[in-house]
Design an enzyme around this catalytic site. Structure first.
Site, PDB file in Angstrom:
ATOM      1  N   TYR A 237       0.818  -1.209   0.000  1.00  0.00           N
ATOM      2  CA  TYR A 237       0.000   0.000   0.000  1.00  0.00           C
ATOM      3  C   TYR A 237       0.851   1.258   0.000  1.00  0.00           C
ATOM      4  O   TYR A 237       0.733   2.117  -0.891  1.00  0.00           O
ATOM      5  CB  TYR A 237      -0.941  -0.019   1.208  1.00  0.00           C
ATOM      6  CG  TYR A 237      -1.637   1.301   1.477  1.00  0.00           C
ATOM      7  CD1 TYR A 237      -2.447   1.896   0.507  1.00  0.00           C
ATOM      8  CD2 TYR A 237      -1.499   1.945   2.706  1.00  0.00           C
ATOM      9  CE1 TYR A 237      -3.087   3.107   0.751  1.00  0.00           C
ATOM     10  CE2 TYR A 237      -2.144   3.147   2.953  1.00  0.00           C
ATOM     11  CZ  TYR A 237      -2.927   3.720   1.983  1.00  0.00           C
ATOM     12  OH  TYR A 237      -3.554   4.919   2.238  1.00  0.00           O
ATOM     13  N   LYS A 241       1.562   3.967  -3.052  1.00  0.00           N
ATOM     14  CA  LYS A 241       1.160   5.360  -2.834  1.00  0.00           C
ATOM     15  C   LYS A 241       2.355   6.297  -3.008  1.00  0.00           C
ATOM     16  O   LYS A 241       2.215   7.401  -3.562  1.00  0.00           O
ATOM     17  CB  LYS A 241       0.556   5.538  -1.445  1.00  0.00           C
ATOM     18  CG  LYS A 241      -0.805   4.891  -1.246  1.00  0.00           C
ATOM     19  CD  LYS A 241      -1.897   5.579  -2.040  1.00  0.00           C
ATOM     20  CE  LYS A 241      -2.401   6.833  -1.369  1.00  0.00           C
ATOM     21  NZ  LYS A 241      -3.576   7.410  -2.070  1.00  0.00           N
TER      22      LYS A 241
END
Length: 490
Positions: A237, A241
């Protein structure tokens, strides 16, 4: 930094919100509609195949939520008419060129009318398939930027990231950009195009081998973790990002771009009412498990900072940042959190949970109150793994399995203990960086924004985002934990 009335700015503006079914997106939408009913138009991009699917998601996942109760009461019988006048549902997908918009007339309309884009679309699963996370969190940014450049009236693009793109940072973590190709650990060779090739090659290999869908899913999950850790990020994640932010910096050209990096987003502090939340989010997973009597041990540093920030404060920061940066080509990063100005630590959470559920215990399905006690805390991985191994040996001797720190993930399943321990170990690896986090997020830029808001005519009573006003005891005992019980445990 020149500001003015946020309400005045929003009047007659057209706003595109992506990731419209997400937690923050719903709160942002509700805030805009409630405080400035004279907004011209809000386009809501929903991940959907067609208008019918988008409408279904809108009614079930957005407007049907209790979050909109104040707005419904305010508008009464005009509520449905108001929504039809102000909102346009846009079926699409940010992981596709032109955001997956197939209606050319609607697409041109958005190009010609949009003043503000707020990108809230993301896959927040720490353990997602790498191909999915890369498509949404990294290349979704490329498609958002390309789309924004075609919007002739665009004044500002806000991209909502996460403070934890810093990885396992220590000390004061600054509001600085991620440079294209720079890793966190100094390892050379980070190239986003190479990451795409790695994914494609692995998928092609798996297909040639005739792998099942479940096997492909697991391999792609492991690939994401491997690639993230190779360059110093703890999970897929935050790695994807961070690469999304890199693309934003590379491709923005003359756009006015704001990156908002919230820390751990919690339930609403005040608006539209205190305590609204949705889904088992981050630290709420601990609260839910503890309240149900299933959290008997905890792995982490009780003195580590938990950077929590109420969701309405994040939304207010977004709205004020929009006004501050409209028509000013730049890239500015804002940390929105509490670790510098109103720090909270895990031992506080432990105390708040015990105090709340001791006085107001959760009632189980048999109508009996669940008695809670202080949890056993492990301060390092070795002691936790020894504890898990001993439990495994006890189980082999026929004793009942005791609940583990993350046992809420196993409710309703009949996995054998060995498999459960494997899952716990994987979850521990994923969440360990946050349970022992040693950083605090500098918010110098955000403080400058707060000062400018106070001095520049912003309605600070409506658009508050200073964590100094939070009394954590009051917030957790009287707002957040009751909200968790009401909206999550139900």
């Amino acid at each position: 930094m020149e500001l003015g009335s946020v309400l005045h700015f929003l009047q007659n503006k057209t706003i595109l919100i992506t990731g419209a079914t997400g937690f923050l997106a719903k709160i942002l939408l509700e805030k805009i509609l409630r405080v400035q009913p004279n907004v011209k138009k809000v386009y809501l991009l929903l991940r959907a195949a067609d208008a019918k699917s988008a409408t279904h998601r809108f009614h079930n996942e957005i407007i049907g939520k209790d979050l909109f109760r104040i707005l419904k009461e305010k508008l009464g019988t005009n509520f449905t008419t108001f929504l039809s006048e102000k909102l346009t549902l846009v079926p699409g997908d940010i992981s596709l060129e032109d955001l997956g918009l197939e209606d050319s007339i609607l697409k041109e309309e958005i190009y010609n009318q949009t003043d503000v884009i707020v990108n809230l679309a993301a896959n927040t699963n720490f353990d997602e398939r790498y191909d999915i996370s890369l498509g949404l969190n990294t290349f979704g940014i490329k498609y958002i930027i390309n789309f924004a450049k075609k919007c002739s009236q665009l004044k500002v693009l806000v991209h909502v990231s996460t403070a934890y793109v810093c990885g396992e940072g220590e000390g004061l973590i600054l509001e600085k950009p991620h440079q294209l190709g720079h890793s966190l650990n100094g390892v050379n060779g980070l190239d986003i195009d190479v990451e795409v090739k790695v994914v494609r090659d692995k998928l092609s290999e798996l297909q040639q081998l005739g792998a099942t869908e479940e096997e492909i899913k697991m391999v792609m999950k492991n690939l994401g973790l491997t690639r993230a850790k190779l360059y110093g990020w703890p999970n897929t994640y935050v790695f994807t990002k961070a690469m999304g932010e890199m693309l934003l910096g590379q491709l923005k050209e003359n756009l006015s771009v704001v990156i908002v990096r919230p820390a751990i987003v919690t339930s609403t502090f005040k608006e539209p009412f205190p305590g609204w939340s949705e889904g088992v989010r981050t630290i709420d997973s601990l609260a839910v498990a503890y309240g149900k009597g299933k959290l008997t041990c905890f792995l982490g540093d009780l003195n580590a900072i938990v950077d929590a920030i109420p969701a309405d404060m994040v939304v207010n920061a977004i709205l004020v940042a929009i006004v501050a940066h409209a028509n000013y080509p730049s890239e500015t990063i804002y940390h929105v959190g509490s670790s510098v100005r109103r720090p909270l630590i895990y031992s506080n959470l432990q105390e708040f949970g015990f105090r709340h559920f001791s006085v107001k215990p959760w009632i189980n399905k048999d109508g009996k109150p669940i008695k809670v006690s202080k949890v056993m805390v492990f301060s390092n991985m070795d002691s936790f793994r020894r504890f898990m191994f001993i439990r495994y040996l006890l189980m082999l001797k026929g004793l009942e399995l005791a609940n583990t720190a993350l046992c809420q993930y196993f409710q309703g399943t009949y996995l054998d203990l060995k498999r459960k321990i494997q899952i716990v170990n994987r979850l521990v690896d994923l969440y360990k960086p946050y349970l022992f986090f040693k950083g605090a997020f500098d918010d110098m830029n955000t403080e400058k924004l707060r000062v400018a808001a106070r001095q520049g005519g912003v309605e600070t009573d409506l658009f508050y985002f200073d964590p100094k006003v939070i009394d954590w005891d009051d917030y957790f005992l009287n707002i957040h934990l009751p909200g968790v019980v009401k909206y999550i445990l139900k």
